[in-house]
Motif scaffolding. Structure first.
Motif, mmCIF file in Angstrom:
data_model
loop_
_atom_site.group_PDB
_atom_site.id
_atom_site.type_symbol
_atom_site.label_atom_id
_atom_site.label_comp_id
_atom_site.label_asym_id
_atom_site.label_seq_id
_atom_site.Cartn_x
_atom_site.Cartn_y
_atom_site.Cartn_z
ATOM 1 N N VAL A 249 0.867 -1.177 0.000
ATOM 2 C CA VAL A 249 0.000 0.000 0.000
ATOM 3 C C VAL A 249 0.899 1.220 0.000
ATOM 4 O O VAL A 249 1.711 1.405 0.916
ATOM 5 C CB VAL A 249 -0.936 0.035 1.222
ATOM 6 C CG1 VAL A 249 -1.705 1.348 1.266
ATOM 7 C CG2 VAL A 249 -1.913 -1.137 1.185
ATOM 8 N N GLU A 250 0.784 2.038 -1.036
ATOM 9 C CA GLU A 250 1.580 3.256 -1.131
ATOM 10 C C GLU A 250 0.831 4.414 -0.475
ATOM 11 O O GLU A 250 -0.312 4.277 -0.035
ATOM 12 C CB GLU A 250 1.857 3.570 -2.607
ATOM 13 C CG GLU A 250 2.649 2.487 -3.329
ATOM 14 C CD GLU A 250 4.062 2.345 -2.802
ATOM 15 O OE1 GLU A 250 4.596 3.337 -2.251
ATOM 16 O OE2 GLU A 250 4.644 1.252 -2.933
ATOM 17 N N ASN A 251 1.472 5.561 -0.440
ATOM 18 C CA ASN A 251 0.822 6.748 0.113
ATOM 19 C C ASN A 251 -0.363 7.176 -0.745
ATOM 20 O O ASN A 251 -0.361 6.994 -1.969
ATOM 21 C CB ASN A 251 1.825 7.903 0.205
ATOM 22 C CG ASN A 251 2.733 7.772 1.402
ATOM 23 O OD1 ASN A 251 2.272 7.665 2.530
ATOM 24 N ND2 ASN A 251 4.035 7.769 1.166
ATOM 25 N N VAL A 252 -1.354 7.724 -0.092
ATOM 26 C CA VAL A 252 -2.553 8.196 -0.780
ATOM 27 C C VAL A 252 -2.386 9.686 -1.085
ATOM 28 O O VAL A 252 -2.261 10.496 -0.167
ATOM 29 C CB VAL A 252 -3.810 7.970 0.079
ATOM 30 C CG1 VAL A 252 -5.048 8.517 -0.621
ATOM 31 C CG2 VAL A 252 -3.981 6.483 0.389
ATOM 32 N N PRO A 253 -2.361 10.079 -2.368
ATOM 33 C CA PRO A 253 -2.181 11.499 -2.704
ATOM 34 C C PRO A 253 -3.480 12.281 -2.529
ATOM 35 O O PRO A 253 -4.563 11.702 -2.395
ATOM 36 C CB PRO A 253 -1.768 11.447 -4.174
ATOM 37 C CG PRO A 253 -2.467 10.227 -4.694
ATOM 38 C CD PRO A 253 -2.465 9.231 -3.565
ATOM 39 N N THR A 254 -3.367 13.597 -2.529
ATOM 40 C CA THR A 254 -4.561 14.431 -2.421
ATOM 41 C C THR A 254 -5.461 14.256 -3.635
ATOM 42 O O THR A 254 -6.682 14.282 -3.529
ATOM 43 C CB THR A 254 -4.170 15.906 -2.266
ATOM 44 O OG1 THR A 254 -3.243 16.255 -3.312
ATOM 45 C CG2 THR A 254 -3.516 16.150 -0.919
ATOM 46 N N THR A 255 -4.864 14.049 -4.822
ATOM 47 C CA THR A 255 -5.597 13.633 -6.023
ATOM 48 C C THR A 255 -4.693 12.674 -6.785
ATOM 49 O O THR A 255 -3.484 12.621 -6.547
ATOM 50 C CB THR A 255 -5.974 14.816 -6.945
ATOM 51 O OG1 THR A 255 -4.810 15.257 -7.648
ATOM 52 C CG2 THR A 255 -6.579 15.968 -6.163
ATOM 53 N N ALA A 256 -5.268 11.936 -7.713
ATOM 54 C CA ALA A 256 -4.504 10.939 -8.467
ATOM 55 C C ALA A 256 -3.911 11.501 -9.756
ATOM 56 O O ALA A 256 -3.443 10.752 -10.603
ATOM 57 C CB ALA A 256 -5.394 9.739 -8.784
ATOM 58 N N VAL A 257 -3.895 12.823 -9.904
ATOM 59 C CA VAL A 257 -3.406 13.438 -11.141
ATOM 60 C C VAL A 257 -1.882 13.329 -11.237
ATOM 61 O O VAL A 257 -1.162 13.653 -10.298
ATOM 62 C CB VAL A 257 -3.830 14.918 -11.222
ATOM 63 C CG1 VAL A 257 -3.189 15.582 -12.441
ATOM 64 C CG2 VAL A 257 -5.344 15.024 -11.285
ATOM 65 N N LEU A 258 -1.418 12.873 -12.375
ATOM 66 C CA LEU A 258 0.002 12.835 -12.703
ATOM 67 C C LEU A 258 0.245 13.838 -13.825
ATOM 68 O O LEU A 258 -0.416 13.783 -14.870
ATOM 69 C CB LEU A 258 0.416 11.433 -13.155
ATOM 70 C CG LEU A 258 1.823 11.291 -13.752
ATOM 71 C CD1 LEU A 258 2.878 11.526 -12.678
ATOM 72 C CD2 LEU A 258 1.999 9.912 -14.384
ATOM 73 N N ALA A 259 1.157 14.778 -13.592
ATOM 74 C CA ALA A 259 1.481 15.782 -14.612
ATOM 75 C C ALA A 259 2.842 15.460 -15.226
ATOM 76 O O ALA A 259 3.813 15.216 -14.504
ATOM 77 C CB ALA A 259 1.499 17.172 -13.990
ATOM 78 N N ALA A 260 2.904 15.426 -16.547
ATOM 79 C CA ALA A 260 4.151 15.093 -17.232
ATOM 80 C C ALA A 260 4.463 16.145 -18.285
ATOM 81 O O ALA A 260 3.574 16.646 -18.981
ATOM 82 C CB ALA A 260 4.048 13.720 -17.881
ATOM 83 N N GLY A 261 5.726 16.491 -18.419
ATOM 84 C CA GLY A 261 6.159 17.468 -19.406
ATOM 85 C C GLY A 261 7.632 17.288 -19.696
ATOM 86 O O GLY A 261 8.267 16.336 -19.228
ATOM 87 N N ALA A 262 8.186 18.227 -20.446
ATOM 88 C CA ALA A 262 9.598 18.128 -20.816
ATOM 89 C C ALA A 262 10.510 18.157 -19.592
ATOM 90 O O ALA A 262 11.614 17.598 -19.609
ATOM 91 C CB ALA A 262 9.949 19.279 -21.758
ATOM 92 N N GLU A 263 10.046 18.820 -18.535
ATOM 93 C CA GLU A 263 10.876 18.953 -17.339
ATOM 94 C C GLU A 263 10.769 17.736 -16.418
ATOM 95 O O GLU A 263 11.481 17.641 -15.410
ATOM 96 C CB GLU A 263 10.490 20.215 -16.567
ATOM 97 C CG GLU A 263 9.092 20.200 -15.942
ATOM 98 C CD GLU A 263 7.987 20.497 -16.941
ATOM 99 O OE1 GLU A 263 6.823 20.536 -16.497
ATOM 100 O OE2 GLU A 263 8.288 20.684 -18.139
ATOM 101 N N GLY A 264 9.872 16.810 -16.731
ATOM 102 C CA GLY A 264 9.742 15.613 -15.899
ATOM 103 C C GLY A 264 8.299 15.334 -15.517
ATOM 104 O O GLY A 264 7.368 15.868 -16.131
#
Length: 329
Positions: A249-264
């Motif tokens: 069981v991993e940590n529960v984030p405030t939301t499940a949104v993953l943001a991806a871009g050129a910077e990572g």
């Protein structure tokens, strides 16, 4: 309609009061706290009346009490509630002293009233799912359990001075979780701790960082690490390695949104603290307590679980103290 009285309107008492809001099968009828403003705040939100402990226990219309007072009051209030014939929900631990906790159990049991201890992590859906998969043999026999628990910031010094120490106040949840997951008794192999995050905690005679190793009756090894500081949020993780794989069981984030871009890639931060991380667990915990009062067949942590976890916490505390004395740290 089940009528409840709340003893203690602090942070955890307010959390339980919130979990009762809007229910059709239960209501908070009365609340007591020496801090009148705290009690009145809960009363305004719930419609409960502000009164004294004795009045709550003497009220025949109150079916059960939620004991959310400081730990050094738990045992005596549980005994009083049992004598009054009230169902009891008591926050952990039963007492800071194991002998006193055992005496409390001896006095409460003959009353035959429903009793539940506040190990809310058992009711977290993520941990419950992990346990169900483990018990179903998803990874075979458990071999190594790792439990990580880190608070975002240390509690106030006044809290530290009354808490009974990190092992009895904080790690006791993780010790209970290990017993809950494995369904086995544990033996402490080693325990060490230090004051690394806040010098005032060390000056008060407590620690803020600890690592414990235990061995389960079935042979599995359990490693628990605690810290009073995690700048990235409330850190709550469990990992069970077995003969045929891994459950985690991993940590529960405030939301499940993953943001991806050129910077990572970036994820949302973890839940800030236990009120948010375990909000669902607290509601499920109250559900279980009400079911217990109704006489339903429901599994809840009780007196024996509280005594077992406290015994482990005392053993950890003793071993860590002995090690510090030997090393001079």
């Amino acid at each position: 309609m089940i009528s409840l009285g709340l003893l203690g309107a602090g942070r955890i008492g307010q959390t339980h009061a919130t979990a009762l809001l809007g229910r059709e099968d239960a209501r908070l009828a009365a609340v007591h706290d020496p801090d009148t403003k705290a009690a009145e705040s809960v009363a305004r939100r719930t419609g409960a009346r502000v009164t004294g402990v004795e009045e709550i226990l003497a009220d025949a219309t109150v079916d059960a009490v939620l004991i959310c007072t400081p730990t050094d009051l738990h045992a005596a209030q549980a005994e009083q509630a049992a004598a009054a014939g009230k169902a009891i929900f008591c926050e952990k631990p039963i007492d800071l002293d194991l002998a006193r906790a055992r005496l409390c159990a001896e006095r409460v049991r003959p009353a035959g009233v429903p009793f539940m201890l506040g190990f809310q992590r058992r009711f977290d859906p993520h941990f419950a799912d992990l346990r169900a998969r483990l018990r179903a043999g998803a990874i075979g026999d458990a071999e190594l359990v790792q439990i990580t628990s880190r608070d975002p910031v240390p509690p106030p010094l006044a809290y530290i001075q009354r808490s009974g120490g990190l092992f009895k106040d904080m790690m006791i949840h993780d010790l209970d979780m290990a017993r809950f997951l494995l369904g086995q008794e544990l033996q402490v192999v080693s325990a060490t701790g230090a004051a690394l995050t806040d010098p005032t905690i060390g000056a008060a005679g407590d620690i803020d960082t600890a690592v414990v190793t235990l061995r389960a009756a079935g042979g599995a090894l359990v490693v628990i690490s605690n810290s009073r500081r995690a700048l990235y949020g409330y850190d709550q993780r469990v990992e069970v390695h077995g003969a045929r794989g891994l459950l985690a069981v991993e940590n529960v984030p405030t939301t499940a949104v993953l943001a991806a871009g050129a910077e990572g890639m970036t994820r949302q931060p973890h839940q800030p603290f236990f009120m948010q991380r375990y909000a669902e667990a607290y509601r499920a915990e109250i559900d279980a307590f009400l079911a217990l009062i109704r006489g339903d067949d429901v599994a809840v942590p009780g007196l024996d679980d509280g005594l077992a976890a406290l015994e482990l916490a005392e053993s950890c505390q003793s071993r860590a103290r002995d090690l510090r004395a030997k090393t001079g740290q």
